[in-house]
Scaffold this motif. Structure first.
Motif, mmCIF file in Angstrom:
data_model
loop_
_atom_site.group_PDB
_atom_site.id
_atom_site.type_symbol
_atom_site.label_atom_id
_atom_site.label_comp_id
_atom_site.label_asym_id
_atom_site.label_seq_id
_atom_site.Cartn_x
_atom_site.Cartn_y
_atom_site.Cartn_z
ATOM 1 N N LEU A 57 34.369 50.096 50.251
ATOM 2 C CA LEU A 57 33.615 51.061 49.649
ATOM 3 C C LEU A 57 34.283 52.224 48.542
ATOM 4 O O LEU A 57 34.053 52.194 47.389
ATOM 5 N N GLY A 58 35.406 52.744 49.273
ATOM 6 C CA GLY A 58 36.276 53.608 48.459
ATOM 7 C C GLY A 58 36.953 52.805 47.331
ATOM 8 O O GLY A 58 36.938 53.521 46.135
ATOM 9 N N MET A 59 37.585 51.776 47.422
ATOM 10 C CA MET A 59 38.254 50.919 46.579
ATOM 11 C C MET A 59 37.232 50.617 45.240
ATOM 12 O O MET A 59 37.634 50.676 44.105
ATOM 13 N N LEU A 60 35.881 50.245 45.777
ATOM 14 C CA LEU A 60 35.025 49.958 44.592
ATOM 15 C C LEU A 60 34.842 51.297 43.726
ATOM 16 O O LEU A 60 34.842 51.209 42.608
ATOM 17 N N LEU A 61 34.681 52.210 44.511
ATOM 18 C CA LEU A 61 34.228 53.612 43.576
ATOM 19 C C LEU A 61 35.615 53.806 42.792
ATOM 20 O O LEU A 61 35.337 54.377 41.588
ATOM 21 N N ASN A 62 36.621 53.677 43.325
ATOM 22 C CA ASN A 62 37.973 53.835 42.553
ATOM 23 C C ASN A 62 37.713 53.065 41.267
ATOM 24 O O ASN A 62 38.373 53.443 40.144
ATOM 25 N N MET A 63 37.496 51.679 41.576
ATOM 26 C CA MET A 63 37.375 50.723 40.232
ATOM 27 C C MET A 63 36.578 51.310 39.234
ATOM 28 O O MET A 63 36.589 51.255 38.014
ATOM 29 N N ARG A 64 35.316 51.845 39.964
ATOM 30 C CA ARG A 64 34.216 52.360 38.854
ATOM 31 C C ARG A 64 34.915 53.287 37.964
ATOM 32 O O ARG A 64 34.666 53.671 36.963
ATOM 33 N N LYS A 65 35.519 54.394 38.819
ATOM 34 C CA LYS A 65 35.968 55.582 38.108
ATOM 35 C C LYS A 65 37.351 55.112 37.185
ATOM 36 O O LYS A 65 37.443 55.718 35.920
ATOM 37 N N THR A 66 37.886 54.243 37.485
ATOM 38 C CA THR A 66 39.065 53.617 36.539
ATOM 39 C C THR A 66 38.450 53.021 35.400
ATOM 40 O O THR A 66 38.838 53.283 34.121
ATOM 41 N N LEU A 67 37.467 52.350 35.535
ATOM 42 C CA LEU A 67 37.056 51.584 34.279
ATOM 43 C C LEU A 67 35.832 52.242 33.592
ATOM 44 O O LEU A 67 35.665 51.967 32.408
ATOM 45 N N GLY A 68 35.560 53.377 33.950
ATOM 46 C CA GLY A 68 34.389 54.214 33.311
ATOM 47 C C GLY A 68 33.014 53.864 33.710
ATOM 48 O O GLY A 68 32.836 52.850 33.971
ATOM 49 N N GLU A 69 32.254 54.925 33.532
ATOM 50 C CA GLU A 69 30.801 54.514 33.848
ATOM 51 C C GLU A 69 29.969 53.380 32.987
ATOM 52 O O GLU A 69 29.196 53.060 33.453
ATOM 53 N N ASP A 70 30.562 53.306 31.960
ATOM 54 C CA ASP A 70 29.664 52.357 30.790
ATOM 55 C C ASP A 70 30.205 51.215 31.151
ATOM 56 O O ASP A 70 29.390 50.118 30.701
ATOM 57 N N GLN A 81 24.534 41.020 55.551
ATOM 58 C CA GLN A 81 25.207 42.101 56.151
ATOM 59 C C GLN A 81 25.949 42.980 55.108
ATOM 60 O O GLN A 81 25.767 44.118 55.206
ATOM 61 N N ILE A 82 26.444 42.387 54.140
ATOM 62 C CA ILE A 82 27.281 42.959 52.971
ATOM 63 C C ILE A 82 26.500 43.797 52.084
ATOM 64 O O ILE A 82 26.595 45.097 51.791
ATOM 65 N N LYS A 83 25.331 43.154 51.914
ATOM 66 C CA LYS A 83 24.350 43.636 50.979
ATOM 67 C C LYS A 83 23.690 44.715 51.759
ATOM 68 O O LYS A 83 23.673 46.173 50.993
ATOM 69 N N LYS A 84 23.698 44.908 52.831
ATOM 70 C CA LYS A 84 22.985 45.978 53.519
ATOM 71 C C LYS A 84 24.058 47.261 53.553
ATOM 72 O O LYS A 84 23.545 48.314 53.155
ATOM 73 N N ILE A 85 25.072 46.891 53.786
ATOM 74 C CA ILE A 85 26.107 48.217 53.869
ATOM 75 C C ILE A 85 25.968 48.888 52.593
ATOM 76 O O ILE A 85 26.428 49.951 52.299
ATOM 77 N N LEU A 86 26.177 47.937 51.262
ATOM 78 C CA LEU A 86 26.029 48.662 49.892
ATOM 79 C C LEU A 86 25.053 49.052 49.804
ATOM 80 O O LEU A 86 25.082 50.175 49.102
ATOM 81 N N THR A 87 23.684 48.781 50.277
ATOM 82 C CA THR A 87 22.656 49.279 50.067
ATOM 83 C C THR A 87 22.653 50.672 50.773
ATOM 84 O O THR A 87 22.239 51.864 50.041
ATOM 85 N N ILE A 88 23.002 50.756 51.819
ATOM 86 C CA ILE A 88 23.008 51.940 52.613
ATOM 87 C C ILE A 88 23.728 52.999 51.995
ATOM 88 O O ILE A 88 23.596 54.242 51.952
ATOM 89 N N SER A 89 24.770 52.539 51.292
ATOM 90 C CA SER A 89 25.792 53.441 50.787
ATOM 91 C C SER A 89 25.425 53.864 49.243
ATOM 92 O O SER A 89 26.360 54.151 48.368
ATOM 93 N N PHE A 91 25.119 52.011 46.790
ATOM 94 C CA PHE A 91 25.969 51.488 45.558
ATOM 95 C C PHE A 91 25.074 50.831 44.654
ATOM 96 O O PHE A 91 25.666 50.551 43.517
ATOM 97 N N ASP A 92 23.926 50.596 44.921
ATOM 98 C CA ASP A 92 23.082 49.968 43.626
ATOM 99 C C ASP A 92 22.860 50.965 42.568
ATOM 100 O O ASP A 92 22.446 50.562 41.412
ATOM 101 N N LYS A 93 23.426 52.318 42.839
ATOM 102 C CA LYS A 93 23.187 53.095 41.677
ATOM 103 C C LYS A 93 24.216 53.145 40.582
ATOM 104 O O LYS A 93 24.382 53.379 39.587
ATOM 105 N N LYS A 94 25.382 52.566 41.252
ATOM 106 C CA LYS A 94 26.636 52.467 40.296
ATOM 107 C C LYS A 94 27.089 50.983 39.953
ATOM 108 O O LYS A 94 27.780 50.955 39.124
ATOM 109 N N PHE A 95 26.513 50.113 40.681
ATOM 110 C CA PHE A 95 26.851 48.745 40.365
ATOM 111 C C PHE A 95 25.543 47.869 40.170
ATOM 112 O O PHE A 95 24.530 48.395 40.680
#
Lengths: 98, 556
Positions: A57-70, A81-89, A91-95
């Protein structure tokens, strides 16, 4: 290779596929996957991802930061099960999770 | 040769015997037509010399009777006659004789006629033998086709079952279909479709279907990407098929939401994409070489990705449609086909099939025809649900693991623990979540406990890498320290429960700090993940021990 990246035929979309466990052991490889090649859209293909942990999850957020919000980053083909982890965290707001 | 001589005049018979035996033939003598028929049956001669005028039964009736007995087999019958009027000679032939010879007999003409008819008889025998062989061969081929057909159908699985997203039409030109249309669900809830058209049609074309379908199903179960599937299919076909055989094909995957379509196409007619109203948006050329042509090194695996609007439709079809011809040889063609997708047709799919049939008229279909329509919307598969509740297991158990510095330095023990406890029926469907929970608990105990790493490092991207570099270094240098893991299965009224306990030898960390993080931070997500997935999580005051409870609910 647990991390593979490929550009679509029109060079617009970079698809990064992660095979097996998505965890801290892929830190370097994952970062290289989106730094070495550039697209205008990015897609993380999780079809073959069996597990992921909070370091991923951290790595994905770092990717988001590096590439920019747009930049459009989609996470696709998640197993439930992966989707659930992303939803719990929330992540649907950022990806865009498909 | 064995020759039957039918004549009531003894002198004639003796003369013939003398001539024929001199030439090395065996002679059987009959004194009238009736005896001729009887001896014919008992002696099975190779040729008959027949007098016309005889007592009891004349040569005409005798010949008719013999022909009746013979049926399809051919034995030459030559009339020897003193009659010379045209009507009598014509009758000789019409009752079933093959030739006639006027009396008195000329020895040379007789020998020549016997030889000529022997040749005809041999040819006839050869023909008959070949006919029997051909019939046997034909029966064998039919049987082999039956067997091949059964194998073929089994290998194709239950062929293609339409789900809410697809409609298809398959019409082979012969028993065997050189077109193959398969679909399969993807592990992430999406849908795979493959349409392949082998060179030619009939059995040879269908043979290629076997390696193709096996490879396809192996790939879809594993959840391979479209470009991987195309590449694996290419390798399979390239290895299996002779050089002149290959398959024009399209491999397509739609994600579970129906918002993303990825496809690879080689050698097929243009793929037509329409909006929900049936109005054409795009027609995509199959830019690649067909499967089975290029070797793996040269294979082009680039895929096309589209993000369709809800209700968009994809039409993939074989050239059997566009190459349908009228009796005059006019082709249906791309233009006529694309004209159907102008948004005015209520149901272009059905209209197209109707058009093709009318266009062909009375003509037989001469190539396999296959088309599939895929509608872009969330995938709805018609699957059967196994509603039987899982047994929670009847016996409580616990598992203990004490990991010292040496053991911690190896690979993560979590996968092994999950494998051990996951074989229990109550747990198998929770394996993935338990894997996540225990991985997080283990990371915390190891990184923040034993290795005393600080999360603050992770605040920047470089720090993130640094954090994991330090983790590696400290772990390699670790001599003291341990983590104990205890997993206990507790029976419940309805569902069993797992009590998961981690204890580490570290100095501990501030538990409150662990939970504080906002959406943007790349760290501190583990704790909230564990919180959400578990019933409850309790840390001791110093943060060196944590106990989590997880109820093994049925996930359906």
């Amino acid at each position: 290779m647990p991390v593979e990246s490929a550009l679509s035929s029109d060079n617009a979309e970079l698809t990064i596929s992660i095979v097996g466990r998505f965890d801290f052991e892929l830190v370097q490889e994952f970062r290289a996957a989106y730094s070495d090649q550039k697209g205008t859209r990015y897609t993380i293909d999780m079809r073959a991802t069996e597990h992921m942990d909070s370091s991923a999850l951290g790595m994905l957020l770092n990717m988001r930061k590096t590439l920019g919000e747009d930049t459009k980053i989609s996470i696709v083909n998640c197993r439930p099960q992966i989707k659930k982890i992303l939803t719990i965290s929330r992540f649907d707001k950022k990806f865009s999770i498909e | 040769m064995k020759i039957l001589v039918v004549d009531d005049t003894e002198a004639n018979r003796k003369l013939l015997c003398w001539i024929l035996e001199d030439d090395g033939h065996t002679v059987v003598e009959a004194v009238n037509g009736q005896e001729g028929v009887d001896l014919f049956q008992s002696e099975s001669p190779d040729l008959v010399l027949m007098d016309v005028m005889m007592p009891v039964m004349d040569g005409f009736d005798s010949t008719k009777a013999i022909r009746e007995i013979l049926g399809d087999t051919h034995i030459p019958i030559i009339f020897l006659t003193a009659l010379s009027d045209d009507a009598s000679l014509a009758k000789c032939l019409s009752v079933g004789g093959d030739d006639f010879l006027s009396k008195p007999i000329n020895e040379q003409v007789l020998q020549a006629k016997i030889n000529a008819h022997a040749r005809i008889r041999d040819l006839n025998e050869e023909l008959n033998k070949q006919k029997v062989e051909l019939e046997a061969l034909h029966a064998l081929t039919e049987r082999e086709h039956e067997i091949a057909k059964a194998v073929f159908e089994n290998a194709m699985g239950a062929s293609l079952q339409d789900c809410a997203n697809t409609r298809h039409y398959i019409s082979p030109a012969t028993t065997f279909n050189g077109d193959i249309l398969l679909s399969a669900p993807s592990p992430s809830g999406g849908l795979y479709v493959i349409l392949a058209d082998f060179t030619g049609h009939g059995l040879p074309a269908a043979i290629g279907a076997l390696p193709l379908s096996q490879t396809f199903y192996n790939c879809t179960v594993a959840g391979d990407s479209v470009s991987d599937i195309a590449r694996k299919l290419n390798t399979a076909l390239e290895g299996f098929l002779p050089d002149f055989m290959f398959a024009a094909a399209a491999v397509l995957e739609m994600n579970a939401d129906g918002t993303r379509v990825t496809f690879w196409a080689g050698g097929l007619p243009d793929i037509i994409i329409t909006d929900a109203n049936g109005s054409i948006k795009e027609s995509v050329i199959s830019s690649h070489m067909p499967l089975g042509v290029l070797d793996d090194k040269e294979f082009e695996r680039e895929v096309i990705i589209r993000h369709p609007e809800p209700g968009d439709k994809y039409y993939i079809y074989t050239d059997g449609i566009t190459e349908t011809e009228t009796p005059d040889g006019e082709m249906y063609g791309d233009e006529r086909m694309q004209a159907l997708f102008d948004g005015t047709q209520k149901d272009p799919f059905t209209k197209l099939l109707y058009d093709i049939k009318t266009f062909r008229g009375a003509l037989e279909q001469n190539d396999d025809i296959t088309i599939i329509e895929l509608t872009c919307s969330p995938v709805e598969l018609e699957t059967e649900h196994d509603t039987k509740p899982l047994a929670q297991g009847k016996l409580p158990w616990s598992l203990n693991m004490n990991l010292d510095a040496n053991a911690l330095n190896g690979s993560s023990p979590i996968s092994q623990i999950i494998d051990m406890i996951g074989s229990s029926p109550a747990i198998s469907e929770h394996k993935d979540y338990l894997h996540t929970i225990m991985s997080e608990l283990f990371s915390n105990a190891l990184e923040h406990g034993v290795l005393e790493l600080s999360s603050e490092l992770k605040e920047t991207e470089d720090g993130y890498l640094d954090y994991y570099q330090q983790r590696e270094d400290r772990l390699a240098a670790l001599t003291d320290g341990n983590i104990t893991i205890n997993v206990e299965f507790i029976l419940g009224d309805e569902y069993g429960k797992l009590k998961i306990n981690f204890n580490d030898s570290g100095k501990g960390f501030d538990v409150k700090n662990l939970k504080a993080s906002d959406d943007d931070n790349a760290f501190g997500r583990g704790a909230s993940l564990i919180d959400t997935l578990c019933d409850s999580v309790e840390y001791n005051e110093t943060g060196t021990a944590v106990t989590a409870y997880y109820t093994l609910r049925s996930t359906d």
